[in-house]
Design a protein around this motif. Structure first.
Motif, PDB file in Angstrom:
ATOM      1  N   VAL A 133      56.710  -3.208  32.747  1.00 43.33           N
ATOM      2  CA  VAL A 133      57.173  -2.417  33.850  1.00 43.33           C
ATOM      3  C   VAL A 133      57.073  -3.309  35.413  1.00 43.33           C
ATOM      4  CG1 VAL A 133      56.881  -0.218  32.807  1.00 43.33           C
ATOM      5  CG2 VAL A 133      55.317  -1.146  34.539  1.00 43.33           C
ATOM      6  N   PRO A 134      57.679  -2.898  36.362  1.00 46.53           N
ATOM      7  CA  PRO A 134      57.648  -3.954  37.648  1.00 46.53           C
ATOM      8  C   PRO A 134      55.788  -3.611  37.927  1.00 46.53           C
ATOM      9  CG  PRO A 134      59.401  -2.164  37.862  1.00 46.53           C
ATOM     10  CD  PRO A 134      58.581  -1.620  36.803  1.00 46.53           C
ATOM     11  N   GLY A 135      55.535  -4.847  38.620  1.00 48.90           N
ATOM     12  CA  GLY A 135      54.183  -4.892  39.065  1.00 48.90           C
ATOM     13  C   GLY A 135      53.901  -4.078  40.167  1.00 48.90           C
ATOM     14  N   SER A 136      52.541  -3.917  40.773  1.00 47.55           N
ATOM     15  CA  SER A 136      52.481  -3.092  41.988  1.00 47.55           C
ATOM     16  C   SER A 136      53.130  -3.598  43.114  1.00 47.55           C
ATOM     17  CB  SER A 136      50.773  -3.096  42.123  1.00 47.55           C
ATOM     18  OG  SER A 136      50.440  -4.223  42.455  1.00 47.55           O
ATOM     19  N   GLY A 137      53.448  -2.635  44.180  1.00 44.62           N
ATOM     20  CA  GLY A 137      53.987  -2.839  45.271  1.00 44.62           C
ATOM     21  C   GLY A 137      53.310  -3.831  46.239  1.00 44.62           C
ATOM     22  N   ASP A 138      51.876  -4.064  45.972  1.00 46.85           N
ATOM     23  CA  ASP A 138      51.161  -4.904  46.677  1.00 46.85           C
ATOM     24  C   ASP A 138      51.458  -6.323  46.231  1.00 46.85           C
ATOM     25  OD1 ASP A 138      50.023  -2.827  48.222  1.00 46.85           O
ATOM     26  OD2 ASP A 138      48.456  -2.551  47.024  1.00 46.85           O
ATOM     27  N   ASP A 139      52.138  -6.580  45.175  1.00 44.70           N
ATOM     28  CA  ASP A 139      52.355  -7.856  44.554  1.00 44.70           C
ATOM     29  C   ASP A 139      53.375  -8.559  45.159  1.00 44.70           C
ATOM     30  OD1 ASP A 139      53.062  -9.313  41.459  1.00 44.70           O
ATOM     31  OD2 ASP A 139      51.761 -10.423  43.008  1.00 44.70           O
ATOM     32  N   SER A 140      53.385  -9.306  46.385  1.00 41.75           N
ATOM     33  CA  SER A 140      54.472 -10.032  46.820  1.00 41.75           C
ATOM     34  C   SER A 140      55.870  -9.106  46.729  1.00 41.75           C
ATOM     35  CB  SER A 140      54.453 -11.408  46.233  1.00 41.75           C
ATOM     36  OG  SER A 140      53.210 -12.180  46.552  1.00 41.75           O
ATOM     37  N   GLY A 141      55.927  -7.765  47.222  1.00 39.40           N
ATOM     38  CA  GLY A 141      56.982  -7.450  47.008  1.00 39.40           C
ATOM     39  C   GLY A 141      57.430  -6.686  45.542  1.00 39.40           C
TER      40      GLY A 141
END
Length: 441
Positions: A404-412
């Motif tokens: 799944v997508p990485g966390s929102g804190d990870d460069s967008g």
């Protein structure tokens, strides 16, 4: 990692109630389940959305609960209950029985929880209901929601979504609709439901044309022993999960080891396919299943499974000794047949009565990194979830990998969060293999 001794008191003060549509649609309507829906009936999608105190501000649990009444006007099918037609085929009776809503409190802050749990997935089970469908179908909700308040006044929303309803992309749309109601600024007024897309119950048993007994069997599903009204597969071993996150830098480095333009999902899958094969010498997973977003699925479709399911087979040499770039190329080319139609035919052969599994029938790689988990439509970053975790419940012995997508804190959000579900006796060895590969630090 949270110790077992503290788990009982860490999340506490549970309150259980029900929520449903603000407008009644009656009880003489039925939603037909497709063959692909029924193939997924023993699987469950679990998601947890973490919001910090900045996002929650003065938001209260009653406000969250109130917003669901408007939301379920659109998702009224999910508030129904399962019934069996005369043939034994399941369908959903749209009777406004609702979803289960659980409130809880946690003694940690959101930041402390995320820092403490790390790759450990067992503690996350405290934040999302683990109930399944059964043992009495007519009383079993299809959706469970748990709102947990943390010490910092942040909160999490845990979602247990019966896969028979639809796939994770629809579940993500559902959750984004909820967060839009909570943070969008508009009052959560109760609006009438849309026109019904269901039939009356008296029409549910219409006969179907016979299918050819010689139809090719799909490789992506496995027939299991009848489960009755207890909808969960029986495993031959205990399954265990762990997660790790690859940030954008780690992901880019991994992709340099693959053929040019290999996407993130196929890069991750190639490494894990080979790593897991090394654990299973003598019984390597030569055939794997891929589950991806179907590009022709209508955006925002509320119900119905429409993932593109394919199988890929590698027989050139031992997978553990193969060039992983070759595995990546095979995954990118998707050198296998899409099996959605074959699955439908297999399920319809006895009118949807038999029980199957998809995830874990083969080693299964699940591409959910195209799902909008962090609310790209939200205008303010402060209103987006701080962290979103998705996994599967009810995975067969061959295991599954969910990306799944990485966390929102990870460069967008350009990284990826990977959850691996395997027999517990394989987990420690796989972690060591991934550390040697530089994927887990």
């Amino acid at each position: 990692m949270v110790s077992g001794e503290n788990e009982q008191s860490l999340v506490h003060s549970f309150l259980v109630s029900s929520v449903g549509p603000g407008y009644s649609i009656g009880s003489d309507n039925a939603y037909h389940l497709s063959g692909l829906d029924l193939a997924m009936k023993l699987h469950y999608i679990h998601g947890i959305y973490f919001f910090d105190s900045e996002a929650s501000r003065s938001l209260t649990v009653p406000q969250i609960k109130s917003a669901t009444f408007s939301l379920f006007n659109e998702y009224y099918v999910t508030c129904g209950r399962l019934r069996l037609a005369d043939s034994g085929r399941p369908f959903i009776k749209c009777n406004d029985c609702g979803a289960r809503f659980i409130e809880a409190e946690c003694r940690m802050t959101v930041a402390e929880w995320l820092e403490t749990t790390g790759e450990d997935c067992s503690s996350l089970k405290m934040l999302v209901p683990q109930q399944i469908i059964g043992p009495e179908l007519q009383f079993s909700p299809l959706i469970y929601m748990q709102v947990t308040r943390f010490k910092c006044k942040g909160f999490s929303i845990g979602l247990s979504w019966s896969h028979i309803l639809s796939d994770a992309f629809s579940a993500a749309v559902f959750m984004n609709a909820l967060t839009d109601l909570l943070f969008g600024g508009a009052p959560s007024a109760v609006t009438p439901p849309p026109p019904l897309a269901v039939d009356t119950i008296t029409k549910i048993s219409s006969p179907k044309p016979p299918l050819s007994a010689a139809a090719k069997p799909p490789l992506s599903i496995r027939l299991v022993d009848p489960v009755g009204e207890h909808w969960i597969p029986t495993n031959n071993c205990k399954m265990e999960s762990f997660s790790f996150e690859l940030n954008a830098t780690q992901l880019a480095k991994l992709q340099t080891q693959m053929p040019h333009l290999t996407p993130p999902f196929e890069s991750i899958s190639a490494v894990l396919w080979q790593s897991i094969a090394k654990l299973r010498r003598g019984s390597e997973p030569t055939t794997v299943t891929l589950c991806k977003l179907n590009p022709i699925k209508p955006k925002g479709k509320m119900t119905g499974n429409a993932q593109k399911i394919t199988t890929v087979k590698f027989t050139n040499t031992a997978i553990s000794a193969a060039d992983r770039r070759e595995l990546a190329e095979l995954l990118v080319d998707n050198a296998g047949e899409e099996e959605n139609k074959l699955i439908e035919e297999a399920v319809e052969r006895d009118d949807g009565v038999s029980d199957f599994i998809v995830y874990g029938a083969n080693l299964t790689f699940v591409k959910w990194d195209e799902a909008d988990l962090y609310g790209d439509g939200m205008e303010l970053n402060s209103e987006r979830p701080k962290y979103v975790y998705y996994t599967l419940h009810g995975v067969g012995d061959s295991g599954a990998v969910v990306v799944v997508p990485g966390s929102g804190d990870d460069s967008g959000g350009k990284g990826r969060l990977v959850t691996v579900i395997l027999p517990e006796n394989e987990v420690a060895e796989l972690k060591a293999e991934l550390m040697a590969n530089g994927m887990v630090v």
